[in-house]
Design a protein around this motif. Structure first.
Motif, PDB file in Angstrom:
ATOM      1  N   ARG A  83       1.032  -1.289  -0.148  1.00 57.47           N
ATOM      2  CA  ARG A  83       0.008  -0.127   0.049  1.00 57.47           C
ATOM      3  C   ARG A  83       0.741   0.968  -0.129  1.00 57.47           C
ATOM      4  N   PHE A  84       2.002   1.170   0.478  1.00 61.59           N
ATOM      5  CA  PHE A  84       2.843   2.234   0.586  1.00 61.59           C
ATOM      6  C   PHE A  84       3.459   2.689  -0.976  1.00 61.59           C
ATOM      7  N   ALA A  85       3.750   1.587  -1.645  1.00 62.31           N
ATOM      8  CA  ALA A  85       3.981   1.834  -2.938  1.00 62.31           C
ATOM      9  C   ALA A  85       3.032   2.205  -3.838  1.00 62.31           C
ATOM     10  N   THR A  86       1.766   1.829  -3.607  1.00 66.05           N
ATOM     11  CA  THR A  86       0.646   2.524  -4.398  1.00 66.05           C
ATOM     12  C   THR A  86      -0.114   3.506  -4.109  1.00 66.05           C
ATOM     13  N   SER A  87       0.176   3.757  -2.682  1.00 67.07           N
ATOM     14  CA  SER A  87      -0.703   5.125  -2.102  1.00 67.07           C
ATOM     15  C   SER A  87      -2.168   4.842  -2.072  1.00 67.07           C
ATOM     16  N   THR A  88      -2.342   3.563  -1.858  1.00 67.56           N
ATOM     17  CA  THR A  88      -3.859   3.281  -1.839  1.00 67.56           C
ATOM     18  C   THR A  88      -4.308   2.631  -0.482  1.00 67.56           C
ATOM     19  N   GLY A  89      -5.449   2.647   0.077  1.00 70.31           N
ATOM     20  CA  GLY A  89      -5.766   1.902   1.239  1.00 70.31           C
ATOM     21  C   GLY A  89      -6.376   0.695   0.993  1.00 70.31           C
ATOM     22  N   PRO A  90      -6.674  -0.202   2.026  1.00 69.64           N
ATOM     23  CA  PRO A  90      -7.144  -1.476   1.890  1.00 69.64           C
ATOM     24  C   PRO A  90      -8.211  -1.708   0.834  1.00 69.64           C
ATOM     25  N   ASP A  91      -9.037  -0.618   0.797  1.00 67.43           N
ATOM     26  CA  ASP A  91     -10.211  -0.613  -0.076  1.00 67.43           C
ATOM     27  C   ASP A  91     -10.249  -0.141  -1.503  1.00 67.43           C
ATOM     28  N   GLY A  92      -8.916  -0.049  -1.686  1.00 67.67           N
ATOM     29  CA  GLY A  92      -8.485   0.502  -3.161  1.00 67.67           C
ATOM     30  C   GLY A  92      -8.597   1.843  -3.444  1.00 67.67           C
TER      31      GLY A  92
ATOM     32  N   ALA B 191       7.656  16.575  -6.586  1.00 71.87           N
ATOM     33  CA  ALA B 191       6.745  15.572  -7.495  1.00 71.87           C
ATOM     34  C   ALA B 191       7.096  14.039  -7.191  1.00 71.87           C
ATOM     35  N   GLY B 192       8.176  13.821  -6.576  1.00 71.93           N
ATOM     36  CA  GLY B 192       8.331  12.323  -6.210  1.00 71.93           C
ATOM     37  C   GLY B 192       7.886  12.016  -4.810  1.00 71.93           C
ATOM     38  N   LYS B 193       7.221  13.065  -3.933  1.00 69.47           N
ATOM     39  CA  LYS B 193       7.062  12.869  -2.422  1.00 69.47           C
ATOM     40  C   LYS B 193       5.752  12.214  -2.471  1.00 69.47           C
ATOM     41  N   LYS B 194       5.590  11.078  -2.059  1.00 70.59           N
ATOM     42  CA  LYS B 194       4.294  10.422  -1.700  1.00 70.59           C
ATOM     43  C   LYS B 194       3.944  10.458  -0.315  1.00 70.59           C
ATOM     44  N   PRO B 195       2.584  10.419  -0.238  1.00 66.83           N
ATOM     45  CA  PRO B 195       2.259  10.439   1.313  1.00 66.83           C
ATOM     46  C   PRO B 195       2.622   9.404   2.186  1.00 66.83           C
ATOM     47  N   LEU B 196       2.906   9.448   3.368  1.00 68.74           N
ATOM     48  CA  LEU B 196       3.277   8.552   4.234  1.00 68.74           C
ATOM     49  C   LEU B 196       4.613   8.079   3.910  1.00 68.74           C
ATOM     50  N   ILE B 197       5.348   8.321   2.916  1.00 70.67           N
ATOM     51  CA  ILE B 197       6.733   8.094   2.880  1.00 70.67           C
ATOM     52  C   ILE B 197       7.752   9.423   3.196  1.00 70.67           C
ATOM     53  N   GLY B 198       8.183   9.062   4.500  1.00 73.93           N
ATOM     54  CA  GLY B 198       9.228  10.295   4.817  1.00 73.93           C
ATOM     55  C   GLY B 198      10.468   9.848   4.390  1.00 73.93           C
ATOM     56  N   GLU B 199      11.510  10.577   4.760  1.00 78.83           N
ATOM     57  CA  GLU B 199      12.946  10.568   4.661  1.00 78.83           C
ATOM     58  C   GLU B 199      13.382   9.220   5.053  1.00 78.83           C
ATOM     59  N   SER B 200      12.760   8.887   6.268  1.00 80.03           N
ATOM     60  CA  SER B 200      13.378   7.481   6.722  1.00 80.03           C
ATOM     61  C   SER B 200      12.698   6.085   6.400  1.00 80.03           C
ATOM     62  N   ARG B 201      11.615   6.298   5.910  1.00 89.45           N
ATOM     63  CA  ARG B 201      10.489   5.295   5.538  1.00 89.45           C
ATOM     64  C   ARG B 201      10.296   4.375   6.402  1.00 89.45           C
ATOM     65  N   GLN B 202      10.462   4.896   7.821  1.00 94.62           N
ATOM     66  CA  GLN B 202      10.233   3.888   8.919  1.00 94.62           C
ATOM     67  C   GLN B 202       8.992   3.501   8.980  1.00 94.62           C
ATOM     68  N   LEU B 203       7.902   4.095   8.775  1.00 93.21           N
ATOM     69  CA  LEU B 203       6.668   3.454   8.826  1.00 93.21           C
ATOM     70  C   LEU B 203       6.598   2.415   8.031  1.00 93.21           C
ATOM     71  N   SER B 204       6.652   2.541   6.637  1.00 89.40           N
ATOM     72  CA  SER B 204       6.498   1.365   5.745  1.00 89.40           C
ATOM     73  C   SER B 204       7.553   0.332   6.075  1.00 89.40           C
ATOM     74  N   GLN B 205       8.450   0.532   6.598  1.00 91.24           N
ATOM     75  CA  GLN B 205       9.550  -0.665   6.894  1.00 91.24           C
ATOM     76  C   GLN B 205       9.313  -0.968   8.176  1.00 91.24           C
ATOM     77  N   ARG B 206       8.546  -0.630   9.287  1.00 92.92           N
ATOM     78  CA  ARG B 206       8.623  -1.005  10.652  1.00 92.92           C
ATOM     79  C   ARG B 206       7.217  -1.379  10.908  1.00 92.92           C
ATOM     80  N   LEU B 207       6.840  -2.687  10.106  1.00 90.80           N
ATOM     81  CA  LEU B 207       5.495  -3.286  10.277  1.00 90.80           C
ATOM     82  C   LEU B 207       5.701  -4.746  10.687  1.00 90.80           C
TER      83      LEU B 207
END
Length: 186
Positions: A43-52, A89-105
């Motif tokens: 979901r972090f790669a596609t910037s979409t929720g579980p509901d699409g 232009a390349g900044k996605k929601p929830l993808i910060g500099e450290s990418r911690q949220l997407s990597q620490r699941l």
């Protein structure tokens, strides 16, 4: 009333063995945890929720603050440089500099349950959103957060424990069906 009693030792033995195999569901709970973590990371790669549905885009103020962290993002006149425009232009929601949220699941599997989440303090805010000032004020009186944060769900449930979309639920049902087939097949 008619009662029929069948004393089939082989059948009884097979049922007893199936019960024993299903007593500890830790392996299938681990499979479910792995699947849910993988789906959340996607979901972090596609910037979409579980509901699409796509996540809300970053607000201009968020993008400006992001660009300001990097030297060379602004020209002397205060406008965005070409490098700054590329960063934004390349900044996605929830993808910060450290990418911690997407990597620490993580997940934790037990005999009959699995928990999935993130140790990041802000994970709940990103999942469910927050209104301006929801967490009080700073020592200087500024609201925390300073603006409304839209929900950008990456886990498949709402705060009320309801499913968001059906994809994750269906994936879990498939894993459970496979585990039941494997347990019955021996």
């Amino acid at each position: 009333m008619i009662q029929i009693h069948i004393d089939d030792r082989q059948l009884q033995g097979a049922l007893r063995e199936l019960r024993q195999r299903l007593a500890d569901l830790t392996p299938v709970m681990q499979d479910i945890g792995e699947e849910l973590v993988a789906r959340a990371r996607q979901r972090f790669a596609t910037s979409t929720g579980p509901d699409g549905r796509p996540w809300a885009p970053n607000r201009p103020s968020t993008l400006a603050a992001y660009a300001a962290r990097y030297a060379g993002s602004y020209k002397k006149d205060g406008s965005l440089s070409k490098r700054g425009q590329q960063r934004i232009a390349g900044k996605k929601p929830l993808i910060g500099e450290s990418r911690q949220l997407s990597q620490r699941l993580y997940y934790q599997a037990g005999r009959d349950s699995v928990f999935i989440g993130s140790p990041q303090r802000y994970a709940g805010v990103q999942q469910f959103g927050a209104r301006r000032g929801q967490f009080g004020r700073t020592r200087r009186g500024a609201p925390i957060p300073w603006g409304a944060i839209p929900a950008r769900p990456f886990l498949p449930v709402t705060a009320a424990g309801e499913w968001l979309g059906t994809g994750d639920r269906d994936a879990i049902l498939d894993l459970l069906a496979r585990a039941l087939e494997d347990a019955a097949g021996g």
